[in-house]
Design a protein around this motif. Sequence first.
Motif, PDB file in Angstrom:
ATOM      1  N   TYR A 124     -60.426  -4.140  58.707  1.00 27.15           N
ATOM      2  CA  TYR A 124     -61.417  -5.195  58.922  1.00 27.15           C
ATOM      3  C   TYR A 124     -60.999  -6.150  60.035  1.00 27.15           C
ATOM      4  O   TYR A 124     -59.830  -6.194  60.442  1.00 27.15           O
ATOM      5  CB  TYR A 124     -61.665  -5.965  57.623  1.00 27.15           C
ATOM      6  CG  TYR A 124     -60.488  -6.772  57.136  1.00 27.15           C
ATOM      7  CD1 TYR A 124     -60.370  -8.129  57.416  1.00 27.15           C
ATOM      8  CD2 TYR A 124     -59.484  -6.181  56.372  1.00 27.15           C
ATOM      9  CE1 TYR A 124     -59.294  -8.877  56.963  1.00 27.15           C
ATOM     10  CE2 TYR A 124     -58.403  -6.913  55.918  1.00 27.15           C
ATOM     11  CZ  TYR A 124     -58.308  -8.260  56.213  1.00 27.15           C
ATOM     12  OH  TYR A 124     -57.233  -8.993  55.761  1.00 27.15           O
ATOM     13  N   ASN A 125     -61.982  -6.918  60.510  1.00 24.35           N
ATOM     14  CA  ASN A 125     -61.800  -7.904  61.569  1.00 24.35           C
ATOM     15  C   ASN A 125     -61.091  -9.128  60.983  1.00 24.35           C
ATOM     16  O   ASN A 125     -61.579  -9.733  60.032  1.00 24.35           O
ATOM     17  CB  ASN A 125     -63.171  -8.291  62.128  1.00 24.35           C
ATOM     18  CG  ASN A 125     -63.093  -9.219  63.316  1.00 24.35           C
ATOM     19  OD1 ASN A 125     -62.357 -10.187  63.317  1.00 24.35           O
ATOM     20  ND2 ASN A 125     -63.914  -8.939  64.325  1.00 24.35           N
TER      21      ASN A 125
ATOM     22  N   THR B 263     -39.747   8.368  49.336  1.00 26.58           N
ATOM     23  CA  THR B 263     -39.764   8.413  50.798  1.00 26.58           C
ATOM     24  C   THR B 263     -40.540   7.221  51.330  1.00 26.58           C
ATOM     25  O   THR B 263     -41.492   6.759  50.701  1.00 26.58           O
ATOM     26  CB  THR B 263     -40.433   9.725  51.269  1.00 26.58           C
ATOM     27  OG1 THR B 263     -39.716  10.834  50.725  1.00 26.58           O
ATOM     28  CG2 THR B 263     -40.432   9.815  52.779  1.00 26.58           C
ATOM     29  N   LYS B 264     -40.109   6.730  52.488  1.00 26.28           N
ATOM     30  CA  LYS B 264     -40.821   5.620  53.125  1.00 26.28           C
ATOM     31  C   LYS B 264     -41.930   6.165  54.020  1.00 26.28           C
ATOM     32  O   LYS B 264     -41.687   6.984  54.898  1.00 26.28           O
ATOM     33  CB  LYS B 264     -39.874   4.749  53.942  1.00 26.28           C
ATOM     34  CG  LYS B 264     -40.576   3.573  54.630  1.00 26.28           C
ATOM     35  CD  LYS B 264     -39.603   2.730  55.436  1.00 26.28           C
ATOM     36  CE  LYS B 264     -38.710   1.929  54.522  1.00 26.28           C
ATOM     37  NZ  LYS B 264     -37.849   0.984  55.268  1.00 26.28           N
ATOM     38  N   TYR B 265     -43.154   5.712  53.781  1.00 26.43           N
ATOM     39  CA  TYR B 265     -44.309   6.067  54.588  1.00 26.43           C
ATOM     40  C   TYR B 265     -44.827   4.801  55.295  1.00 26.43           C
ATOM     41  O   TYR B 265     -44.731   3.695  54.760  1.00 26.43           O
ATOM     42  CB  TYR B 265     -45.428   6.658  53.734  1.00 26.43           C
ATOM     43  CG  TYR B 265     -45.055   7.937  53.031  1.00 26.43           C
ATOM     44  CD1 TYR B 265     -45.229   9.166  53.641  1.00 26.43           C
ATOM     45  CD2 TYR B 265     -44.516   7.913  51.751  1.00 26.43           C
ATOM     46  CE1 TYR B 265     -44.886  10.348  52.997  1.00 26.43           C
ATOM     47  CE2 TYR B 265     -44.168   9.089  51.093  1.00 26.43           C
ATOM     48  CZ  TYR B 265     -44.354  10.300  51.727  1.00 26.43           C
ATOM     49  OH  TYR B 265     -44.006  11.453  51.096  1.00 26.43           O
ATOM     50  N   THR B 266     -45.380   4.994  56.487  1.00 27.36           N
ATOM     51  CA  THR B 266     -45.899   3.872  57.271  1.00 27.36           C
ATOM     52  C   THR B 266     -47.318   4.176  57.724  1.00 27.36           C
ATOM     53  O   THR B 266     -47.602   5.287  58.182  1.00 27.36           O
ATOM     54  CB  THR B 266     -45.009   3.607  58.501  1.00 27.36           C
ATOM     55  OG1 THR B 266     -43.670   3.375  58.075  1.00 27.36           O
ATOM     56  CG2 THR B 266     -45.500   2.408  59.283  1.00 27.36           C
ATOM     57  N   ILE B 267     -48.201   3.183  57.592  1.00 24.62           N
ATOM     58  CA  ILE B 267     -49.574   3.331  58.074  1.00 24.62           C
ATOM     59  C   ILE B 267     -49.643   2.772  59.490  1.00 24.62           C
ATOM     60  O   ILE B 267     -49.234   1.638  59.739  1.00 24.62           O
ATOM     61  CB  ILE B 267     -50.563   2.584  57.169  1.00 24.62           C
ATOM     62  CG1 ILE B 267     -50.544   3.173  55.754  1.00 24.62           C
ATOM     63  CG2 ILE B 267     -51.973   2.658  57.742  1.00 24.62           C
ATOM     64  CD1 ILE B 267     -51.418   2.421  54.773  1.00 24.62           C
ATOM     65  N   ALA B 268     -50.144   3.583  60.413  1.00 23.22           N
ATOM     66  CA  ALA B 268     -50.346   3.145  61.801  1.00 23.22           C
ATOM     67  C   ALA B 268     -51.840   3.175  62.104  1.00 23.22           C
ATOM     68  O   ALA B 268     -52.538   4.127  61.732  1.00 23.22           O
ATOM     69  CB  ALA B 268     -49.591   4.044  62.768  1.00 23.22           C
ATOM     70  N   ILE B 269     -52.319   2.139  62.760  1.00 25.47           N
ATOM     71  CA  ILE B 269     -53.736   2.028  63.103  1.00 25.47           C
ATOM     72  C   ILE B 269     -53.877   1.998  64.623  1.00 25.47           C
ATOM     73  O   ILE B 269     -53.219   1.201  65.296  1.00 25.47           O
ATOM     74  CB  ILE B 269     -54.375   0.760  62.507  1.00 25.47           C
ATOM     75  CG1 ILE B 269     -54.218   0.736  60.978  1.00 25.47           C
ATOM     76  CG2 ILE B 269     -55.835   0.656  62.898  1.00 25.47           C
ATOM     77  CD1 ILE B 269     -54.988   1.810  60.255  1.00 25.47           C
TER      78      ILE B 269
ATOM     79  N   PHE C  71     -59.942  -4.372  70.198  1.00 21.88           N
ATOM     80  CA  PHE C  71     -59.153  -4.845  69.075  1.00 21.88           C
ATOM     81  C   PHE C  71     -57.675  -4.550  69.330  1.00 21.88           C
ATOM     82  O   PHE C  71     -57.318  -3.696  70.157  1.00 21.88           O
ATOM     83  CB  PHE C  71     -59.579  -4.158  67.779  1.00 21.88           C
ATOM     84  CG  PHE C  71     -60.895  -4.646  67.231  1.00 21.88           C
ATOM     85  CD1 PHE C  71     -60.937  -5.600  66.230  1.00 21.88           C
ATOM     86  CD2 PHE C  71     -62.084  -4.141  67.729  1.00 21.88           C
ATOM     87  CE1 PHE C  71     -62.140  -6.048  65.723  1.00 21.88           C
ATOM     88  CE2 PHE C  71     -63.300  -4.574  67.229  1.00 21.88           C
ATOM     89  CZ  PHE C  71     -63.326  -5.535  66.228  1.00 21.88           C
ATOM     90  N   SER C  72     -56.802  -5.248  68.591  1.00 19.72           N
ATOM     91  CA  SER C  72     -55.368  -5.014  68.712  1.00 19.72           C
ATOM     92  C   SER C  72     -54.735  -4.955  67.328  1.00 19.72           C
ATOM     93  O   SER C  72     -55.236  -5.524  66.360  1.00 19.72           O
ATOM     94  CB  SER C  72     -54.698  -6.113  69.542  1.00 19.72           C
ATOM     95  OG  SER C  72     -54.888  -7.388  68.943  1.00 19.72           O
ATOM     96  N   PHE C  73     -53.617  -4.245  67.246  1.00 18.19           N
ATOM     97  CA  PHE C  73     -52.868  -4.026  66.012  1.00 18.19           C
ATOM     98  C   PHE C  73     -51.382  -4.017  66.393  1.00 18.19           C
ATOM     99  O   PHE C  73     -51.031  -3.475  67.448  1.00 18.19           O
ATOM    100  CB  PHE C  73     -53.295  -2.679  65.409  1.00 18.19           C
ATOM    101  CG  PHE C  73     -52.472  -2.241  64.221  1.00 18.19           C
ATOM    102  CD1 PHE C  73     -52.785  -2.686  62.941  1.00 18.19           C
ATOM    103  CD2 PHE C  73     -51.393  -1.383  64.380  1.00 18.19           C
ATOM    104  CE1 PHE C  73     -52.024  -2.275  61.857  1.00 18.19           C
ATOM    105  CE2 PHE C  73     -50.634  -0.971  63.296  1.00 18.19           C
ATOM    106  CZ  PHE C  73     -50.965  -1.416  62.032  1.00 18.19           C
ATOM    107  N   VAL C  74     -50.500  -4.673  65.677  1.00 21.69           N
ATOM    108  CA  VAL C  74     -50.582  -5.287  64.363  1.00 21.69           C
ATOM    109  C   VAL C  74     -51.195  -6.675  64.500  1.00 21.69           C
ATOM    110  O   VAL C  74     -51.007  -7.364  65.502  1.00 21.69           O
ATOM    111  CB  VAL C  74     -49.172  -5.377  63.766  1.00 21.69           C
ATOM    112  CG1 VAL C  74     -49.129  -6.133  62.461  1.00 21.69           C
ATOM    113  CG2 VAL C  74     -48.550  -3.994  63.622  1.00 21.69           C
TER     114      VAL C  74
ATOM    115  N   PRO D 236     -56.006  -5.820  58.349  1.00 25.83           N
ATOM    116  CA  PRO D 236     -56.746  -6.537  59.395  1.00 25.83           C
ATOM    117  C   PRO D 236     -56.314  -6.087  60.788  1.00 25.83           C
ATOM    118  O   PRO D 236     -55.167  -5.689  61.013  1.00 25.83           O
ATOM    119  CB  PRO D 236     -56.345  -7.994  59.157  1.00 25.83           C
ATOM    120  CG  PRO D 236     -54.948  -7.901  58.615  1.00 25.83           C
ATOM    121  CD  PRO D 236     -54.894  -6.626  57.811  1.00 25.83           C
ATOM    122  N   ILE D 237     -57.248  -6.135  61.728  1.00 22.22           N
ATOM    123  CA  ILE D 237     -56.936  -5.960  63.149  1.00 22.22           C
ATOM    124  C   ILE D 237     -57.596  -7.106  63.900  1.00 22.22           C
ATOM    125  O   ILE D 237     -58.615  -7.648  63.463  1.00 22.22           O
ATOM    126  CB  ILE D 237     -57.399  -4.587  63.689  1.00 22.22           C
ATOM    127  CG1 ILE D 237     -58.893  -4.384  63.491  1.00 22.22           C
ATOM    128  CG2 ILE D 237     -56.613  -3.455  63.055  1.00 22.22           C
ATOM    129  CD1 ILE D 237     -59.429  -3.074  64.059  1.00 22.22           C
TER     130      ILE D 237
END
Length: 640
Positions: free
Chosen positions: A254-255, A315-321, A327-330, A385-386
């Motif tokens: 979301y924004n 295990t460590k998992y990471t969400i990347a957008i 728009f920008s992330f993170v 959020p992004i």
Amino acid sequence: TLTIEGVVDAGEGGNTIRNETTAAMGDQPDPTDAGNDLEEEVVVDFADIEASDDNLGSFDGAAGVPNAGNAYDNDTINGQPVDPDNITGTVLTAATPVTPGASVPLLDPVTGQISVPPGTPNGIYTIEYQICEELNPTNCETATVTVEVEATTASVSGVVFLDEDEDDFFDSGESLLPNWIVDIVDDNGNVIAQVVTDSNGYYEANGLPIGEYSIVFRNPQTQVAFGEIEGVILESGVFTVNQDLPIDPSGVVYNSITRDPVGGATATLLGPNGDPLPTVCFVDPSQQNQITAADGYYRFDVLAGAASQCPTSETKYTIAIVPPQGFSFVSTVIAPQNGAFDPTGLTSPVEISPNDMAPTEASPVYYLMFELAQGDPDVVNNHIPIDPFLNRDPLMITKTSTKRSASVGDLIPYQITVRNAESVPRAGVTVIDILPAGLKYVTGTSSIDSVLQEPAATNFNRELEWRDQFIPANASVTYDLVVVVGAGVSNGEKVNTGIARDAQGNSISNRGTATIRIAPSPVFDCSELLGKVFEDRNRNGYQDKGEPGVPGVRLATVNGLLVTTDEFGRYHIACAAVPNARIGSNFVLKVDTRTLPLGWKTVHDNPQSIRLTRGKFGELNFGVAPPLEEKPTNLEEKGE
């Protein structure tokens, strides 16, 4: 004696064998013969090959039949049953599926065996084939095989809804999801039927072969699988109902400003090595690199141990957008939580946010990293959020102190002010104070807007960090601390610097500085110099018993400092120098011979130097004496 030679001559319609006979030497041929050569022709026809059409009857396509018959059983060569080893079989036209991708009866051209795979739909299927004599490949015949399939069928139905209370049951008032795609999938991963939910979220699939299936539900805009019901048993003539799917999206992209869902964002799940997790590790390959629809929903269902690349241990998992254009992330407006979330031992499903819509509170909680193991509960409502902008104005930092100078042991108060001139807040900020060498933070003196909070010391205590700071829109935050000047600090100007960085370590502010001058400390830094000017009567360089001090003698330093001996010939230079903290420094002192009694001189080097050490006394004595009495000198031819 006759010799017969055979010559094979291929001719149309068969083979001609031409035989020649010749008489042996010594034999007399009959003059009435037509010569010495005898020639015959023998015609050999192709084998009589016959391929007969077959109608194998009716079979149950639901369970399938591995051996429904053999197409070559009614075929002959020269009236004898066909031996598959003596022919070459070819499928000219395979059976046509009822629906694209559906199973059909199959003919094995090597053995002639007909099989009906499990899940073959109802229908009459025809296979055209050809058999050719192996010795004469052009000697061929064609035929057809007809197979009737009467699969017993079943039906299934259900509803797709948004499970707003996360109880896995459809409750009154929960949103129904129209136009969602429902796939009925067999054990081999084949979609045997596909239907779409109606305006009430209801779906129904009929005419399905009996057996065990999975039901997969897909977002109509993105085709991403949002859930799966496994192990659905469909029985003959039974209408299986209430195969409902509660959609529990992992979250919404979301924004960060408007809080509206964002479509067109690509969500990727990274494995323990930071690379994208292989698609075989998901309930459906569409979940990796999925693109959000207008509702912003994303979802990951990881199948631990589905393949060797899919970890089963924690295990460590990471969400990347990857955000859409603009728009920008993170997000720098709403920062993620530090570290990884571990749901081990919690009740499923684990809700990061209390609702399934984009949050509206000022500082919602969400994670980008997770510690997950096989058997862990589902994690839902992790809304990400992004930011609706690509660049941000830098924060403004000022650094001040109420002191301008200090010495060893002094306390110096500092204040860092961080100002955000934008109309949106700044989150996830790390405010850093970079101390010059020799200055040390005094524990317990740090506060943020007058509220005590200790910083983290890094870089061998040279840097103090206030992490995960929130700077409100059009506002300032002040950071106060006190440092102490340590022993051994060199004199001169010391610059203390303040800076702000984002979660990735990038500078997002100017460098605010405050300069303090470190002055010598009479207790810790100066070296005291003591000494005496004495009458060195025996000129041995040492003050022996009976050698008195000489009063009123003036001494001078290279910097022009003058000092005069007292009535006992003693002198004292307070804070004569501030030597180098590591190796000390040389100090030079000279007796002004004009202040000695008339005719007196120093009996050793003048000036003299001494190595001074910081914070210690030094001693430097000067011996002086009157001139020696001169004796007459005999000169040649001149007497005394």
